[in-house]
Motif scaffolding. Structure first.
Motif, PDB file in Angstrom:
ATOM      1  N   GLY B  42     -50.101   6.213  19.732  1.00  0.00           N
ATOM      2  CA  GLY B  42     -51.107   6.442  18.708  1.00  0.00           C
ATOM      3  C   GLY B  42     -51.284   5.216  17.843  1.00  0.00           C
ATOM      4  O   GLY B  42     -50.444   4.317  17.825  1.00  0.00           O
ATOM      5  N   GLU B  43     -52.390   5.191  17.123  1.00  0.00           N
ATOM      6  CA  GLU B  43     -52.710   4.010  16.324  1.00  0.00           C
ATOM      7  C   GLU B  43     -51.656   3.712  15.270  1.00  0.00           C
ATOM      8  O   GLU B  43     -51.458   2.566  14.897  1.00  0.00           O
ATOM      9  N   GLN B  44     -51.000   4.756  14.782  1.00  0.00           N
ATOM     10  CA  GLN B  44     -49.998   4.506  13.740  1.00  0.00           C
ATOM     11  C   GLN B  44     -48.677   4.021  14.326  1.00  0.00           C
ATOM     12  O   GLN B  44     -47.683   3.905  13.621  1.00  0.00           O
ATOM     13  N   ASN B  45     -48.685   3.717  15.598  1.00  0.00           N
ATOM     14  CA  ASN B  45     -47.466   3.243  16.238  1.00  0.00           C
ATOM     15  C   ASN B  45     -47.373   1.728  16.222  1.00  0.00           C
ATOM     16  O   ASN B  45     -46.678   1.143  17.033  1.00  0.00           O
ATOM     17  N   ALA B  46     -48.090   1.058  15.323  1.00  0.00           N
ATOM     18  CA  ALA B  46     -48.086  -0.401  15.309  1.00  0.00           C
ATOM     19  C   ALA B  46     -46.677  -0.941  15.138  1.00  0.00           C
ATOM     20  O   ALA B  46     -46.226  -1.776  15.901  1.00  0.00           O
ATOM     21  N   THR B  47     -45.958  -0.449  14.159  1.00  0.00           N
ATOM     22  CA  THR B  47     -44.593  -0.943  13.958  1.00  0.00           C
ATOM     23  C   THR B  47     -43.635   0.119  13.433  1.00  0.00           C
ATOM     24  O   THR B  47     -42.470   0.109  13.745  1.00  0.00           O
ATOM     25  N   TYR B  48     -44.138   1.023  12.617  1.00  0.00           N
ATOM     26  CA  TYR B  48     -43.199   1.942  11.970  1.00  0.00           C
ATOM     27  C   TYR B  48     -42.916   3.099  12.918  1.00  0.00           C
ATOM     28  O   TYR B  48     -43.655   4.052  13.031  1.00  0.00           O
ATOM     29  N   ASP B  49     -41.838   2.961  13.624  1.00  0.00           N
ATOM     30  CA  ASP B  49     -41.559   3.904  14.702  1.00  0.00           C
ATOM     31  C   ASP B  49     -40.842   5.148  14.233  1.00  0.00           C
ATOM     32  O   ASP B  49     -40.887   6.177  14.875  1.00  0.00           O
ATOM     33  N   ILE B  50     -40.104   5.043  13.160  1.00  0.00           N
ATOM     34  CA  ILE B  50     -39.273   6.179  12.733  1.00  0.00           C
ATOM     35  C   ILE B  50     -39.810   6.753  11.425  1.00  0.00           C
ATOM     36  O   ILE B  50     -40.055   6.022  10.471  1.00  0.00           O
ATOM     37  N   VAL B  51     -40.010   8.033  11.438  1.00  0.00           N
ATOM     38  CA  VAL B  51     -40.519   8.719  10.247  1.00  0.00           C
ATOM     39  C   VAL B  51     -39.504   9.786   9.852  1.00  0.00           C
ATOM     40  O   VAL B  51     -39.016  10.533  10.704  1.00  0.00           O
ATOM     41  N   HIS B  52     -39.181   9.820   8.587  1.00  0.00           N
ATOM     42  CA  HIS B  52     -38.326  10.891   8.068  1.00  0.00           C
ATOM     43  C   HIS B  52     -39.195  11.880   7.301  1.00  0.00           C
ATOM     44  O   HIS B  52     -40.187  11.487   6.683  1.00  0.00           O
ATOM     45  N   TYR B  74     -43.295  16.636   3.696  1.00  0.00           N
ATOM     46  CA  TYR B  74     -43.561  15.321   3.133  1.00  0.00           C
ATOM     47  C   TYR B  74     -42.826  14.318   4.001  1.00  0.00           C
ATOM     48  O   TYR B  74     -41.628  14.471   4.261  1.00  0.00           O
ATOM     49  N   ALA B  75     -43.534  13.318   4.471  1.00  0.00           N
ATOM     50  CA  ALA B  75     -42.917  12.390   5.427  1.00  0.00           C
ATOM     51  C   ALA B  75     -43.185  10.956   5.030  1.00  0.00           C
ATOM     52  O   ALA B  75     -44.185  10.652   4.379  1.00  0.00           O
ATOM     53  N   LEU B  76     -42.298  10.096   5.425  1.00  0.00           N
ATOM     54  CA  LEU B  76     -42.540   8.672   5.226  1.00  0.00           C
ATOM     55  C   LEU B  76     -41.729   7.839   6.205  1.00  0.00           C
ATOM     56  O   LEU B  76     -40.774   8.319   6.810  1.00  0.00           O
ATOM     57  N   SER B  77     -42.168   6.616   6.359  1.00  0.00           N
ATOM     58  CA  SER B  77     -41.455   5.671   7.227  1.00  0.00           C
ATOM     59  C   SER B  77     -40.759   4.665   6.330  1.00  0.00           C
ATOM     60  O   SER B  77     -41.377   3.729   5.843  1.00  0.00           O
ATOM     61  N   PRO B  78     -39.496   4.849   6.048  1.00  0.00           N
ATOM     62  CA  PRO B  78     -38.854   4.023   5.030  1.00  0.00           C
ATOM     63  C   PRO B  78     -38.379   2.654   5.511  1.00  0.00           C
ATOM     64  O   PRO B  78     -38.042   1.805   4.703  1.00  0.00           O
ATOM     65  N   TYR B  79     -38.349   2.435   6.817  1.00  0.00           N
ATOM     66  CA  TYR B  79     -37.678   1.216   7.300  1.00  0.00           C
ATOM     67  C   TYR B  79     -38.581   0.003   7.366  1.00  0.00           C
ATOM     68  O   TYR B  79     -38.116  -1.095   7.512  1.00  0.00           O
ATOM     69  N   ASN B  80     -39.890   0.226   7.316  1.00  0.00           N
ATOM     70  CA  ASN B  80     -40.792  -0.913   7.351  1.00  0.00           C
ATOM     71  C   ASN B  80     -41.167  -1.259   5.921  1.00  0.00           C
ATOM     72  O   ASN B  80     -41.874  -0.515   5.257  1.00  0.00           O
ATOM     73  N   LEU B 162     -54.072   9.386  15.881  1.00  0.00           N
ATOM     74  CA  LEU B 162     -53.215   8.621  14.984  1.00  0.00           C
ATOM     75  C   LEU B 162     -51.800   8.451  15.515  1.00  0.00           C
ATOM     76  O   LEU B 162     -51.270   7.340  15.551  1.00  0.00           O
ATOM     77  N   ARG B 163     -51.174   9.549  15.884  1.00  0.00           N
ATOM     78  CA  ARG B 163     -49.816   9.362  16.399  1.00  0.00           C
ATOM     79  C   ARG B 163     -49.357  10.594  17.171  1.00  0.00           C
ATOM     80  O   ARG B 163     -49.802  11.721  16.918  1.00  0.00           O
ATOM     81  N   THR B 164     -48.454  10.349  18.098  1.00  0.00           N
ATOM     82  CA  THR B 164     -47.693  11.409  18.753  1.00  0.00           C
ATOM     83  C   THR B 164     -46.233  11.054  18.531  1.00  0.00           C
ATOM     84  O   THR B 164     -45.823   9.923  18.778  1.00  0.00           O
ATOM     85  N   SER B 165     -45.485  12.014  18.042  1.00  0.00           N
ATOM     86  CA  SER B 165     -44.080  11.712  17.784  1.00  0.00           C
ATOM     87  C   SER B 165     -43.196  12.841  18.283  1.00  0.00           C
ATOM     88  O   SER B 165     -43.621  13.996  18.377  1.00  0.00           O
ATOM     89  N   VAL B 166     -41.993  12.457  18.633  1.00  0.00           N
ATOM     90  CA  VAL B 166     -40.997  13.450  19.025  1.00  0.00           C
ATOM     91  C   VAL B 166     -39.826  13.315  18.070  1.00  0.00           C
ATOM     92  O   VAL B 166     -39.513  12.212  17.608  1.00  0.00           O
ATOM     93  N   GLY B 167     -39.206  14.434  17.747  1.00  0.00           N
ATOM     94  CA  GLY B 167     -38.160  14.330  16.749  1.00  0.00           C
ATOM     95  C   GLY B 167     -37.172  15.477  16.759  1.00  0.00           C
ATOM     96  O   GLY B 167     -37.275  16.428  17.546  1.00  0.00           O
ATOM     97  N   LEU B 168     -36.217  15.311  15.888  1.00  0.00           N
ATOM     98  CA  LEU B 168     -35.176  16.316  15.678  1.00  0.00           C
ATOM     99  C   LEU B 168     -35.225  16.754  14.228  1.00  0.00           C
ATOM    100  O   LEU B 168     -35.499  15.952  13.329  1.00  0.00           O
ATOM    101  N   ARG B 169     -34.945  18.021  14.029  1.00  0.00           N
ATOM    102  CA  ARG B 169     -34.965  18.544  12.657  1.00  0.00           C
ATOM    103  C   ARG B 169     -33.740  19.419  12.481  1.00  0.00           C
ATOM    104  O   ARG B 169     -33.358  20.168  13.388  1.00  0.00           O
ATOM    105  N   LEU B 170     -33.152  19.296  11.336  1.00  0.00           N
ATOM    106  CA  LEU B 170     -32.040  20.163  10.989  1.00  0.00           C
ATOM    107  C   LEU B 170     -32.548  21.130   9.927  1.00  0.00           C
ATOM    108  O   LEU B 170     -33.020  20.703   8.872  1.00  0.00           O
ATOM    109  N   ALA B 171     -32.500  22.417  10.217  1.00  0.00           N
ATOM    110  CA  ALA B 171     -33.065  23.401   9.280  1.00  0.00           C
ATOM    111  C   ALA B 171     -31.959  24.331   8.787  1.00  0.00           C
ATOM    112  O   ALA B 171     -31.158  24.851   9.570  1.00  0.00           O
TER     113      ALA B 171
END
Lengths: 363, 179
Positions: B42-52, B74-80, B162-171
């Protein structure tokens, strides 16, 4: 829910908010920049209107070739971004192709400019192998090339006085040279100075990227902005740096040999070729020094593969910067972003005009 | 301090919270979750690969095995440090609960408002700006119950174009009534 749970939720959001509030640091030191709005000239060849006028007419006039059929504009047409749109150019003989792809002369006036905007016109690398050091010196190349304008019948020593006399015989040129240089004597040095002066007007400093870099935030599209980030992230700017998006260094990339060549083009002798500019790519295909890659998508695949396609170049010999690229072969959207960014380096506002006639009246 | 640290701290806090107060989840309950996802295209995959992300869900039973599942996130990519994604999501989903190893499967859809803040330093200027995108979100989640109130969830999230992401969640599920 207990107070404990509420506080846990609040803590999570506060942590995320803290991360979000951290100031965005401007991405710097990536060594790419906007072009200056004007080109500078060497001290011994200042830019004047008279010289531009003369240089433009000479540029489009086949009188400069031995057979009166090849003009500079034959391979550098304003309708094709000052290239000819061919893989390899037709030169002196229409049935024989030259060895390399015709590079655009748009912005050639800025060749050699580093990312700080420092530029010495007398030390501007020219050609795919950097064999000339200024626009003036570059102009001698095609004029005295048997494959391009001089033809195989002459030696350079024979051709120079022949050419000077041929131009001198045209009254209008005598007047134009007098206006440009103060007297009507015609030398090949004056011809190259006039041509170089005209080329210094062929600049494109107002691409969307240039305007963005000067602070016009809306000049690039969202995709192009992300593409700029991806371009830097992939390490493309290791070589494609400075306002010209070139480090002017010679690199071995292992581009496949053109199938029409009987002898391999060895570039600098070691199969290295100069990093080409990325400006105005939409007008200047096909790509690479021999035009073997027709589209930007093909070029991107080449950079993703990072493998030599040349039978005489091994993968170990490839430039380190090339091997270090961080492309993502399977990410089509990222590829599209980088290509979108490259399109932000196009500026169609260059002078595309062609004189109605030239002093020689040749076509 | 590394920006990864807050995420790890949160994980630790959640785990500690759970082990300190193991509860039985009721059918109608809140859950809080933290998620980490990898943008894969997706377009938002330019650099910020990890979203919390941090999310709050409310599970409302509408049948024996089916629940409505509104979610705020609420999500953000804190590493970039140079190009940052922040997003607010309001989703609604349906959850189907199994008895087997996979505890439940849920699908969500809803609205996202994301902002990408960028800053580039050129010789002549520093260019700062924001790209804003309202978008539709589609999400599929499979949940595995680790222990009583704690689930680990794997999800795929698609924000078209915009983006496709795969992830893990702890609930962590918070029941209304304590044992």
């Amino acid at each position: 829910m207990s107070k404990h749970h509420y506080s846990t939720i609040i803590l999570i959001f506060l942590c995320l908010q803290a991360c979000q509030k951290a100031e965005i640091e401007p991405l710097g030191n990536f060594n790419i920049n906007a072009l200056p709005l004007t080109a500078i000239a060497p001290a011994n060849n200042p830019i004047t209107e008279e010289k531009i006028k003369l240089g433009r007419l000479l540029f489009f006039d086949p009188i400069l070739s031995a057979n009166n059929k090849v003009a500079c504009a034959s391979c550098h047409s304003p309708t094709k971004g000052f290239t000819d749109g061919l893989q390899r150019s037709t030169g002196f003989a229409s049935n024989v192709m030259t060895t390399r792809n015709s590079p655009t002369i748009l912005n050639a006036a800025f060749n050699g400019m580093n990312h700080l905007g420092e530029h010495i016109p007398e030390l501007s690398p020219m050609f795919y192998d950097n064999r000339a050091n200024s626009l003036e010196e570059q102009c001698f190349g095609p004029l005295l090339s048997p494959a391009e304008m001089m033809g195989p019948e002459f030696s350079a020593i024979e051709y120079i006085p022949f050419l000077e006399e041929k131009v001198f015989q045209i009254k209008e040129y005598r007047a134009l040279f007098k206006d440009a240089f103060g007297d009507s004597t015609i030398t090949i040095e004056k011809v190259t100075q006039a041509l170089a002066t005209y080329e210094r007007t062929l600049i494109t400093p107002n691409s969307p990227f240039d305007r963005f870099a000067r602070g016009e935030t809306n000049a690039m599209t969202e995709q192009q902005i992300r593409g700029l980030e991806a371009f830097i992230d992939a390490g493309c700017n290791s070589c494609h740096s400075g306002p010209m998006f070139s480090d002017y260094k010679l690199h071995v990339l292992g581009v496949g040999e053109h199938p029409g060549l009987s002898l391999a083009d060895r570039g600098d002798g070691q199969f290295a070729f100069r990093t080409t500019t990325l400006r105005n790519l939409s007008f200047t295909g096909p790509y690479m020094h021999n035009g073997t890659q027709e589209t930007l998508e093909e070029v991107m695949v080449f950079y993703e593969n990072k493998e030599s396609e040349h039978s005489q170049v091994t993968d170990d010999e490839l430039a380190q910067e090339f091997q270090d690229l961080r492309m993502r072969p399977f990410d089509q959207s990222r590829k599209a972003e980088i290509i979108a960014f490259l399109e932000a380096l196009n500026d169609p506002g260059f002078d595309r005009s062609i004189p109605d006639s030239v002093p020689s009246n040749l076509q | 301090m590394s920006l990864k640290l807050p995420g790890l701290l949160l994980l630790a806090i959640l785990c500690l919270t759970h082990f300190a107060e193991a509860q039985v989840a009721s059918q109608n309950c809140f859950s809080i979750g933290i998620a980490s996802s990898l943008i894969v295209s997706g377009e938002q995959n330019a650099t910020y690969d990890i979203v919390h992300a941090a999310q709050v869900d409310y599970s409302h039973a509408i049948g024996k095995k089916i629940s409505l599942l509104p979610q705020l996130g609420y999500a953000l990519s804190p590493y970039n440090k140079n190009f940052r994604l922040t997003a607010f999501q309001a989703l609604v989903g349906i959850e189907y609960t199994f008895k087997k190893v996979i505890h439940s499967f849920s699908v969500h859809t809803g609205y996202e408002y994301s902002q990408e803040s960028f800053a580039f330093k050129f010789d002549e200027s520093v260019v700062r700006g924001t790209i804003s995108n309202p978008a539709i979100v589609l999400k599929g989640t499979v949940s595995f119950t680790l222990i009583e109130n704690l689930r680990i969830q794997t999800f795929i999230e698609v924000v078209p174009n915009l983006r496709t992401s795969v992830g893990l969640r702890l609930a962590y599920f918070i029941s209304k009534n304590k044992k």
